[in-house]
Design a protein around this motif. Structure first.
Motif, short mmCIF file in Angstrom:
data_model
loop_
_atom_site.label_atom_id
_atom_site.label_comp_id
_atom_site.label_asym_id
_atom_site.label_seq_id
_atom_site.Cartn_x
_atom_site.Cartn_y
_atom_site.Cartn_z
N PHE A 126 0.82 -1.21 0.00
CA PHE A 126 0.00 0.00 0.00
C PHE A 126 0.85 1.27 0.00
N VAL A 127 1.92 1.28 0.81
CA VAL A 127 2.66 2.53 1.04
C VAL A 127 3.97 2.62 0.28
N SER A 128 4.30 1.64 -0.52
CA SER A 128 5.54 1.57 -1.31
C SER A 128 6.77 1.74 -0.43
N LEU A 129 7.71 2.56 -0.83
CA LEU A 129 8.97 2.67 -0.09
C LEU A 129 8.83 3.40 1.24
N LYS A 130 7.67 3.99 1.49
CA LYS A 130 7.44 4.59 2.81
C LYS A 130 7.37 3.51 3.89
N ILE A 131 7.40 2.24 3.49
CA ILE A 131 7.42 1.14 4.44
C ILE A 131 8.65 1.22 5.33
N ILE A 132 9.71 1.84 4.83
CA ILE A 132 10.92 2.02 5.64
C ILE A 132 10.60 2.84 6.87
N ASN A 133 9.79 3.89 6.71
CA ASN A 133 9.36 4.71 7.86
C ASN A 133 8.51 3.88 8.82
N VAL A 134 7.62 3.06 8.26
CA VAL A 134 6.75 2.22 9.09
C VAL A 134 7.59 1.20 9.87
N ILE A 135 8.60 0.61 9.22
CA ILE A 135 9.45 -0.36 9.91
C ILE A 135 10.23 0.32 11.03
N PHE A 136 10.79 1.50 10.76
CA PHE A 136 11.50 2.24 11.80
C PHE A 136 10.57 2.53 12.98
N LEU A 137 9.39 3.02 12.68
CA LEU A 137 8.42 3.33 13.73
C LEU A 137 7.99 2.06 14.47
N THR A 138 7.92 0.94 13.76
CA THR A 138 7.58 -0.34 14.39
C THR A 138 8.63 -0.72 15.42
N PHE A 139 9.90 -0.53 15.09
CA PHE A 139 10.94 -0.88 16.06
C PHE A 139 10.96 0.06 17.26
N VAL A 140 10.62 1.33 17.05
CA VAL A 140 10.49 2.26 18.18
C VAL A 140 9.34 1.81 19.08
N MET A 141 8.20 1.50 18.46
CA MET A 141 7.04 1.03 19.22
C MET A 141 7.34 -0.31 19.91
N ALA A 142 8.09 -1.18 19.24
CA ALA A 142 8.44 -2.48 19.83
C ALA A 142 9.33 -2.30 21.05
N ALA A 143 10.22 -1.32 21.02
CA ALA A 143 11.07 -1.05 22.17
C ALA A 143 10.23 -0.59 23.37
N ILE A 144 9.28 0.29 23.10
CA ILE A 144 8.39 0.77 24.17
C ILE A 144 7.52 -0.37 24.68
N TYR A 145 6.97 -1.13 23.76
CA TYR A 145 6.10 -2.27 24.10
C TYR A 145 6.85 -3.33 24.91
N SER A 146 8.08 -3.64 24.51
CA SER A 146 8.84 -4.66 25.22
C SER A 146 9.24 -4.17 26.61
N PHE A 147 9.54 -2.89 26.74
CA PHE A 147 9.86 -2.34 28.06
C PHE A 147 8.66 -2.46 28.98
N ALA A 148 7.48 -2.10 28.48
CA ALA A 148 6.26 -2.23 29.28
C ALA A 148 5.96 -3.70 29.59
N PHE A 149 6.23 -4.58 28.64
CA PHE A 149 6.02 -6.02 28.80
C PHE A 149 6.89 -6.56 29.94
N VAL A 150 8.16 -6.16 29.97
CA VAL A 150 9.09 -6.61 31.01
C VAL A 150 8.68 -6.06 32.37
N ILE A 151 8.31 -4.80 32.42
CA ILE A 151 7.88 -4.19 33.69
C ILE A 151 6.65 -4.91 34.23
N LEU A 152 5.69 -5.20 33.36
CA LEU A 152 4.47 -5.91 33.78
C LEU A 152 4.81 -7.29 34.33
#
Length: 138
Positions: free
Chosen positions: A72-98
């Motif tokens: 759908f987003v063509s090469l803008k997927i690179i931005n989505v992947i980068f944002l996914t890893f930022v969100m994954a870092a936040i999510y995993s930190f919250a996961f570990v704390i929980l």
């Protein structure tokens, strides 16, 4: 995301339908140039995340889901992947704390190791943020 949360699997039908829909919409909107850009968006997550797949840091379903988004987003997927890893870092930190809070409260029986994390949650969050920002022109 719902399928992944329930079964730890992202069905191929979902990824395939996403890829085909993205290709078809880009064909209608931008012609063969759109199809070419869509194909680049599909290949980008596969190429970028293959090494992480080999070391079992991401699953094949996660890569296929990102490829469907890339259709759908063509090469803008690179931005989505980068944002996914930022969100994954936040999510995993919250996961570990929980997990630590549960363990300290005596509600966690498993004293060793942690459960697997669903990457579809950060993918969903990053797509939501990306599309909201894109619609707002940010």
């Amino acid at each position: 995301m719902v399928c992944d949360l329930r079964t730890y699997k992202i069905p191929n039908q979902i990824s395939f339908t996403g890829v085909m829909t993205g290709l078809f919409l880009n064909l209608i909107i931008k012609g063969f140039t759109g199809v070419k850009m869509s194909l680049l968006g599909i290949m980008c997550p596969v190429v970028m995340l293959y090494l992480l797949f080999l070391i079992k840091a991401v699953g094949a379903g996660d890569i296929k889901l990102l490829a469907a988004i890339g259709a759908f987003v063509s090469l803008k997927i690179i931005n989505v992947i980068f944002l996914t890893f930022v969100m994954a870092a936040i999510y995993s930190f919250a996961f570990v704390i929980l997990k630590l809070v549960k363990r300290l409260a005596g509600k966690e029986k498993n004293r060793y190791g942690f459960s697997r994390m669903h990457l579809s949650v950060p993918i969903f969050l990053s797509c939501s943020v990306y599309f909201i920002c894109d619609m707002a022109g940010v």
